[in-house]
Write a protein that holds these residues in place. Structure first.
Motif, short mmCIF file in Angstrom:
data_model
loop_
_atom_site.label_atom_id
_atom_site.label_comp_id
_atom_site.label_asym_id
_atom_site.label_seq_id
_atom_site.Cartn_x
_atom_site.Cartn_y
_atom_site.Cartn_z
N GLY A 226 0.83 -1.21 0.00
CA GLY A 226 0.00 0.00 0.00
C GLY A 226 0.86 1.25 0.00
N TYR A 227 1.97 1.20 0.72
CA TYR A 227 2.89 2.33 0.79
C TYR A 227 3.52 2.61 -0.57
CZ TYR A 227 6.92 5.04 2.47
OH TYR A 227 7.88 6.01 2.68
N GLY B 169 5.80 1.20 5.99
CA GLY B 169 4.69 1.31 5.06
C GLY B 169 3.48 2.04 5.58
N LEU B 170 2.36 1.75 4.92
CA LEU B 170 1.07 2.33 5.28
C LEU B 170 0.49 1.43 6.36
CD1 LEU B 170 -1.29 4.31 4.74
CD2 LEU B 170 -2.02 2.78 2.90
N ARG C 36 4.77 4.80 8.16
CA ARG C 36 6.09 4.68 8.77
C ARG C 36 7.09 4.68 7.63
NH1 ARG C 36 5.34 0.62 11.98
NH2 ARG C 36 5.13 1.78 13.92
N ASP C 37 7.71 5.83 7.41
CA ASP C 37 8.62 6.03 6.29
C ASP C 37 10.03 5.53 6.60
OD1 ASP C 37 7.08 7.69 4.29
OD2 ASP C 37 6.90 9.03 6.01
N PRO C 38 10.72 4.96 5.60
CA PRO C 38 12.16 4.72 5.74
C PRO C 38 12.91 6.02 5.47
CG PRO C 38 11.41 3.93 3.60
CD PRO C 38 10.19 4.47 4.30
N VAL C 39 13.80 6.41 6.38
CA VAL C 39 14.46 7.71 6.26
C VAL C 39 15.95 7.61 6.55
CG1 VAL C 39 12.34 8.94 6.93
CG2 VAL C 39 14.06 8.38 8.67
N LEU D 175 7.46 8.18 11.77
CA LEU D 175 6.00 8.16 11.62
C LEU D 175 5.48 9.52 11.17
CD1 LEU D 175 4.83 6.22 14.79
CD2 LEU D 175 4.51 5.47 12.44
N ARG D 176 4.42 9.51 10.34
CA ARG D 176 3.69 10.74 10.01
C ARG D 176 2.26 10.40 9.66
NH1 ARG D 176 4.90 12.63 3.84
NH2 ARG D 176 5.71 10.65 3.05
N ILE D 177 1.39 11.38 9.83
CA ILE D 177 -0.04 11.24 9.55
C ILE D 177 -0.39 12.11 8.36
CG2 ILE D 177 -2.37 11.64 10.42
CD1 ILE D 177 -1.28 11.15 13.23
N LEU D 178 -1.07 11.50 7.39
CA LEU D 178 -1.60 12.23 6.24
C LEU D 178 -3.12 12.23 6.33
CD1 LEU D 178 0.43 10.58 3.32
CD2 LEU D 178 1.11 12.51 4.74
N GLY D 179 -3.76 13.26 5.80
CA GLY D 179 -5.21 13.23 5.66
C GLY D 179 -5.61 12.22 4.60
N ALA D 180 -6.73 11.54 4.79
CA ALA D 180 -7.17 10.56 3.80
C ALA D 180 -7.78 11.22 2.58
CB ALA D 180 -8.16 9.60 4.44
N ALA D 181 -8.38 12.40 2.77
CA ALA D 181 -9.00 13.11 1.64
C ALA D 181 -8.00 14.06 1.02
CB ALA D 181 -10.23 13.88 2.11
N ASP D 182 -8.17 14.33 -0.27
CA ASP D 182 -7.30 15.28 -0.96
C ASP D 182 -7.72 16.73 -0.70
OD1 ASP D 182 -5.66 13.34 -2.04
OD2 ASP D 182 -6.91 13.09 -3.83
#
Length: 217
Positions: free
Chosen positions: A12-13, A49-50, A61-64, A75-82
């Motif tokens: 998914g990521y 991943g997602l 959870r991004d690889p950095v 870790l980071r949070i994104l909004g689900a809607a655009d």
């Protein structure tokens, strides 16, 4: 994009990275934290991943690569809607109107302005008018954009657009969202509530700052 994060968080990521490369850009330069390919992170790929998704948020959870050269995850949070989120400072008869809203995260009643997640297909202003209608059944005389705020740059990517709205009337409240009432305050009363710690909501404080700087209140 649709996926089941619990079954395939990395798949998914990778699909999200392909569909929305703007969400994975690197600024570059000294001190920046760069997103890298999953194979570069010194962790089990299953931890990447997602990791969670619902109609409101996506948790990544991004690889950095950190500024000191170490590889790891963030870790980071994104909004689900655009669509853009919004928060609205409503004023009625020259008094600021605040909601008495029960917030699960803090397990307490708060005094705050109306706000809402982004809605696909709606502009920030249209979303703000929708929230005023849903939460306050408000009759809006005018609405003015007053900037934007990142509510938590350490965890969330969300940019929330701020508005100042003059109302002529309100109606039934959206009780299903935990709103038990409203309160209207003069600017002086508002300042006292901020100083004594009664008002702590970040969106409310940001919108009030913008409105004062623009001499709207």
């Amino acid at each position: 994009m649709t996926c089941d994060p619990e079954k395939d968080p990395l798949g998914g990521y990778l699909r999200l990275r392909n569909e929305r490369p703007d969400l994975f850009r690197n600024e570059g330069g000294p001190g920046a934290i760069d997103i890298v390919d999953p194979g570069q992170a010194s962790v089990d790929a299953g931890a990447l991943g997602l990791v969670y998704e619902d109609p409101y948020i996506r948790l990544l959870r991004d690889p950095v690569r950190f500024p000191d050269g170490r590889f790891g995850t963030y870790l980071r949070i994104l909004g689900a809607a655009d669509g853009p989120g919004c928060a609205i400072l409503p004023v009625i008869q020259d008094r600021v109107l605040l909601l008495e809203n029960y917030r699960h995260a803090v397990r307490a009643w708060t005094l705050e302005i109306p706000r809402g997640f982004g809605t696909d297909g709606l502009s920030a202003e249209s979303n703000a008018l929708k929230e005023l209608d849903e939460e306050l059944s408000a009759q809006v005389e005018s609405i003015t954009p007053i900037g934007a705020v990142h509510p938590d740059t350490g965890l969330s990517s969300q940019l929330v657009h701020l508005f100042f709205a003059r109302l002529t009337a309100t109606g039934p409240l959206e009780a299903a969202e935990g709103i038990r009432g409203t309160i209207t305050l003069t600017p002086g009363e508002l300042d006292s509530r901020i100083v004594d710690g009664t008002i702590t909501d970040g969106f409310t404080l940001a919108a009030l700052t913008q409105a004062r700087l623009r001499r709207l209140i």
